[in-house]
Design an enzyme around this catalytic site. Sequence first.
Site, PDB file in Angstrom:
ATOM      1  N   GLU A  27      19.845   6.835   3.837  1.00 51.48           N
ATOM      2  CA  GLU A  27      19.653   8.240   4.212  1.00 51.48           C
ATOM      3  C   GLU A  27      18.172   8.478   4.497  1.00 51.48           C
ATOM      4  OE1 GLU A  27      21.444  11.054   4.926  1.00 51.48           O
ATOM      5  OE2 GLU A  27      19.458  11.952   5.155  1.00 51.48           O
ATOM      6  N   ALA A  73      24.057  10.657   3.318  1.00 46.71           N
ATOM      7  CA  ALA A  73      24.078  11.837   2.440  1.00 46.71           C
ATOM      8  C   ALA A  73      24.879  12.984   3.073  1.00 46.71           C
ATOM      9  CB  ALA A  73      22.647  12.307   2.179  1.00 46.71           C
ATOM     10  N   GLY A  77      27.254  12.029   0.947  1.00 46.79           N
ATOM     11  CA  GLY A  77      27.984  10.919   0.338  1.00 46.79           C
ATOM     12  C   GLY A  77      29.488  11.040   0.335  1.00 46.79           C
ATOM     13  N   SER A  78      30.050  12.006   1.106  1.00 38.88           N
ATOM     14  CA  SER A  78      31.513  12.111   1.084  1.00 38.88           C
ATOM     15  C   SER A  78      32.129  10.810   1.596  1.00 38.88           C
ATOM     16  CB  SER A  78      31.992  13.302   1.903  1.00 38.88           C
ATOM     17  OG  SER A  78      31.563  13.193   3.237  1.00 38.88           O
ATOM     18  N   LYS A  79      31.548  10.280   2.682  1.00 35.43           N
ATOM     19  CA  LYS A  79      32.151   9.067   3.247  1.00 35.43           C
ATOM     20  C   LYS A  79      31.720   7.820   2.473  1.00 35.43           C
ATOM     21  CE  LYS A  79      32.398  11.453   7.591  1.00 35.43           C
ATOM     22  NZ  LYS A  79      31.422  12.499   7.211  1.00 35.43           N
ATOM     23  N   ASP A  86      14.646   5.446   8.454  1.00 33.36           N
ATOM     24  CA  ASP A  86      15.247   5.780   9.741  1.00 33.36           C
ATOM     25  C   ASP A  86      16.295   4.690   9.984  1.00 33.36           C
ATOM     26  OD1 ASP A  86      15.922   5.931  12.392  1.00 33.36           O
ATOM     27  OD2 ASP A  86      13.892   6.401  13.066  1.00 33.36           O
ATOM     28  N   CYS A 108      30.318  15.252  13.877  1.00 32.96           N
ATOM     29  CA  CYS A 108      31.106  16.482  13.696  1.00 32.96           C
ATOM     30  C   CYS A 108      30.730  17.446  14.819  1.00 32.96           C
ATOM     31  CB  CYS A 108      30.890  17.088  12.321  1.00 32.96           C
ATOM     32  SG  CYS A 108      29.176  17.380  11.916  1.00 32.96           S
TER      33      CYS A 108
HETATM   34  N1  SAM Z   1      27.952  10.650   6.153  1.00 33.55           N
HETATM   35  C1  SAM Z   1      27.584  11.855   5.422  1.00 33.55           C
HETATM   36  C2  SAM Z   1      28.754  12.302   4.585  1.00 33.55           C
HETATM   37  O1  SAM Z   1      29.893  12.013   4.928  1.00 33.55           O
HETATM   38  O2  SAM Z   1      28.532  12.928   3.530  1.00 33.55           O
HETATM   39  C3  SAM Z   1      27.113  12.940   6.366  1.00 33.55           C
HETATM   40  C4  SAM Z   1      26.005  12.495   7.238  1.00 33.55           C
HETATM   41  S1  SAM Z   1      25.293  13.756   8.236  1.00 33.55           S
HETATM   42  C5  SAM Z   1      26.444  13.921   9.506  1.00 33.55           C
HETATM   43  C6  SAM Z   1      24.008  12.902   8.996  1.00 33.55           C
HETATM   44  C7  SAM Z   1      22.900  12.480   8.053  1.00 33.55           C
HETATM   45  O3  SAM Z   1      21.978  11.693   8.788  1.00 33.55           O
HETATM   46  C8  SAM Z   1      22.084  13.609   7.457  1.00 33.55           C
HETATM   47  O4  SAM Z   1      22.109  13.491   6.061  1.00 33.55           O
HETATM   48  C9  SAM Z   1      20.666  13.395   7.977  1.00 33.55           C
HETATM   49  O5  SAM Z   1      19.674  13.700   7.034  1.00 33.55           O
HETATM   50  C10 SAM Z   1      20.694  11.890   8.265  1.00 33.55           C
HETATM   51  N2  SAM Z   1      19.732  11.422   9.302  1.00 33.55           N
HETATM   52  C11 SAM Z   1      19.081  12.132  10.239  1.00 33.55           C
HETATM   53  N3  SAM Z   1      18.341  11.299  11.005  1.00 33.55           N
HETATM   54  C12 SAM Z   1      18.559  10.046  10.549  1.00 33.55           C
HETATM   55  C13 SAM Z   1      18.088   8.766  10.913  1.00 33.55           C
HETATM   56  N4  SAM Z   1      17.255   8.612  11.938  1.00 33.55           N
HETATM   57  N5  SAM Z   1      18.503   7.700  10.207  1.00 33.55           N
HETATM   58  C14 SAM Z   1      19.369   7.842   9.176  1.00 33.55           C
HETATM   59  N6  SAM Z   1      19.864   9.032   8.782  1.00 33.55           N
HETATM   60  C15 SAM Z   1      19.459  10.120   9.461  1.00 33.55           C
END
Ligand code: SAM
Length: 480
Positions: free
Chosen positions: A151, A129, A131-133, A178, A249
Amino acid sequence: MNDKLYIPNNFIEDVKSYLPSHLAIDDFIEYCKRPLRRSVRVNTLKMSVNDFKQSCLERGWTIAAIPWCEEGFWLERTAEEEQTLPIGNTDLHLSGCIYVQEASSMLPPMALREALSGNPKVVLDVAAAPGSKTTQLAALMDNQGLLIANEFSSSRVKVLAANLKRMGVVNTALSHFDGAIFGDYMSECFDEILLDAPCSGEGTVRKDEHALKNWSIESNIDIAAVQKQLIVSAFHALKPGGHLVYSTCTLTPIENQQVCQYLLDSFPGSVEIVSLHTLFEGAEKATTDEGYLHVWPQIFDSEGFFIAKFKKLERVENSNQKTKKGNFPFSPAPKKEKQFFDNLISNQFGLKSYSGNLYVRDKEVWLFPHEATELLEKIKYQRIGILVGTTHKNGIRLEHELATTFGHLATKNTYALSQSQAIEYFKGQDVTLEENTKNKGEVILTLCGAPIGLGKWQGHKIKNSLPRDLVQNGNLISWG
Ligand code: SAM
């Protein structure tokens, strides 16, 4: 310039300790204070890059190509337009033809581009989330194969689902775990994996001036512990021969190079780095000695980013494999129901074929990607594929997503909305027609050449079938 931007001194001291010798700390600070250039990605599931360029010309938008992504452009609009009409309310955005995405964030999916071409693949996006990628990966996969988008945060799963709908993505299954469970529950199931990890976000200050407010090395170390778990789990979930792209990032080696080194040390001989120095012209400016991309804001005038790519060289035993308990609530659609559905979309829209398998749950009719079949029982999903219909006593009512994902293949009962009609549609109102129509039944509505939803012919209007949660308010589409 944002001269008020808060950059903690201990952060700057830390950056100095790992900034490459050819870069200057003053440039880094200066670029952190500069406003970020707006960039968008063309969603090729809905619009071609050429049509997008033409469309920008017509509306006086200035664009410049992003060197690492054919579909990516920096975009400028007049100050007046920016003020009156948010980019999210433009027709190109509402129709799902573009996604507003920071330029450097387009890099991780691009590192998988080559691997995604050819036969349909089974792909995992571990932290998906908003969801851009995920939407970029789906476009690179041309909506084929299977893309499991996971997510952990429930509110963010909803945003992810909404973005997939807007962009006309059909090949996904959404899960809410997770990300560290995939290695145990889906061992060696995926051809390709993206782990765009949760991180401390040090590279995002140009967009979010509070990004460094709570910065500390201790929190870098805490997040790195999560990232290490996620990267090891993702590696277990990867098939031999497959690729894993790890991205953040953030800038600190604690969450980047050291996490990658942890992977290399955990699986000696089973993993190798794939250097990204030739990913695009100029990539060498950001390539580390190991072959990772460490994108500093001042190199390409972007956000900071880190991208690493690995190949799995051989099978790796996981002694901790687990199986899901509980029933799967869907069953394959009965032959009669499938026949009814096929006839319905053929008669109404001339749609003769679609990829995927129909499944039913109570009254709902879903279209699952073919490649999901073998993985249905492995984990619990939030949703798989798209909802295409709902049964009622006289047959099947077609659903919004059928139109947004397959509408471009329709040969009849489609209607291109004008700007004023599109405003009516997105506001949830019926669409006014200039002349009475004798057409009957459902109609697929298009905007900017892309399908955006369903309506029903009704004399001098088209009855609105936009799901209520997608109704928009405010200034839409036109600002003049
Ligand atoms: N890939 C997304 C995009 O391009 O739109 C951005 C992802 S963001 C950098 C990282 C995401 O990892 C967040 O939405 C966060 O809620 C989620 N997150 C945090 N802990 C996590 C976990 N243990 N397992 C999976 N996702 C997790």
